[in-house]
Design a protein around this motif. Structure first.
Motif, PDB file in Angstrom:
ATOM      1  N   VAL A   1     -10.709 -14.917   3.995  1.00 50.83           N
ATOM      2  CA  VAL A   1      -9.919 -16.130   3.407  1.00 50.83           C
ATOM      3  C   VAL A   1      -8.823 -15.625   2.771  1.00 50.83           C
ATOM      4  CG1 VAL A   1      -9.957 -18.313   2.076  1.00 50.83           C
ATOM      5  CG2 VAL A   1     -11.634 -17.855   3.798  1.00 50.83           C
TER       6      VAL A   1
ATOM      7  N   GLY B   1      -4.605 -15.183   3.635  1.00 48.06           N
ATOM      8  CA  GLY B   1      -3.803 -16.250   2.957  1.00 48.06           C
ATOM      9  C   GLY B   1      -2.981 -15.404   2.310  1.00 48.06           C
TER      10      GLY B   1
ATOM     11  N   TRP C   1      -3.263 -13.573  12.083  1.00 46.00           N
ATOM     12  CA  TRP C   1      -4.399 -14.164  11.621  1.00 46.00           C
ATOM     13  C   TRP C   1      -5.456 -14.563  13.084  1.00 46.00           C
ATOM     14  CZ3 TRP C   1      -2.756 -19.351   8.674  1.00 46.00           C
ATOM     15  CH2 TRP C   1      -2.181 -18.779   7.341  1.00 46.00           C
TER      16      TRP C   1
ATOM     17  N   THR D   1     -12.139 -20.661   8.205  1.00 46.01           N
ATOM     18  CA  THR D   1     -11.632 -19.413   7.714  1.00 46.01           C
ATOM     19  C   THR D   1     -10.188 -19.483   7.460  1.00 46.01           C
ATOM     20  OG1 THR D   1     -13.430 -18.113   8.102  1.00 46.01           O
ATOM     21  CG2 THR D   1     -11.432 -16.975   7.780  1.00 46.01           C
TER      22      THR D   1
ATOM     23  N   ALA E   1      -7.566 -20.174   4.433  1.00 45.76           N
ATOM     24  CA  ALA E   1      -6.430 -18.962   4.525  1.00 45.76           C
ATOM     25  C   ALA E   1      -4.860 -19.686   4.438  1.00 45.76           C
ATOM     26  CB  ALA E   1      -6.459 -17.996   5.559  1.00 45.76           C
TER      27      ALA E   1
ATOM     28  N   THR F   1      -5.095 -21.152   0.918  1.00 43.97           N
ATOM     29  CA  THR F   1      -4.987 -20.120   0.038  1.00 43.97           C
ATOM     30  C   THR F   1      -3.479 -19.687  -0.367  1.00 43.97           C
ATOM     31  OG1 THR F   1      -7.253 -19.150   0.374  1.00 43.97           O
ATOM     32  CG2 THR F   1      -5.559 -17.555  -0.739  1.00 43.97           C
TER      33      THR F   1
END
Length: 148
Positions: free
Chosen positions: A28, A32, A67, A82, A86, A89
């Motif tokens: 994560v 991010g 990603w 997840t 991300a 984040t």
């Protein structure tokens, strides 16, 4: 009255919270932060090489592809959650970053921290971006025989 339908047991997290059980926090956070390539390209002028609006769009697509490939091919558990987190984040990292960098570069603070009404839309937009990427990663996992 109780529901007679048997409930599937949820995974148990050692800290007692089952909603985030099995989540890969290193994934994560690192994914991010990977998205910070977008503002970094803007700060360094690298996005100008790609042109406007193509540069930012290509960088967004590149981050999204990274990603999806990392989570999809890496069989990271709970891909939608997840990548949603991300995206959050990334949004949380850009909030202070935009204020500091705009002050350094333009001499005037700007961004969501200066205009707090923009904070929730920034969080929602980036969570949505992550969720969409997560759905794509889940699709990759399922195509490869994973269970997501």
């Amino acid at each position: 009255m109780t529901d007679p339908t048997p409930q599937r047991p949820r995974p148990v997290d050692p800290r007692g919270d089952t909603r985030l059980a099995g989540l890969s926090w290193p994934a994560v956070i690192s994914l991010g932060l990977l998205a910070l390539a977008r503002p970094l390209a803007r700060i360094t002028g690298a996005d100008e090489v790609l042109g406007t609006p193509g540069g930012p769009l290509l960088l967004t697509l590149a981050v999204t592809a990274a990603w999806v490939l990392v989570v999809g091919l890496g069989r990271v558990p709970r891909p939608v959650l997840t990548l949603t987190l991300a995206g959050v984040t990334y949004a949380l990292a850009t909030l202070p970053l935009s204020a500091v960098l705009s002050t350094v570069i333009d001499g005037v603070p700007a961004g969501p921290l200066v205009n707090p009404v923009a904070i929730v839309p920034v969080l929602l937009l980036n969570a949505g971006w992550g969720a969409l990427a997560g759905v794509l990663a889940l699709g990759v996992q399922r195509l490869r025989g994973g269970h997501g």
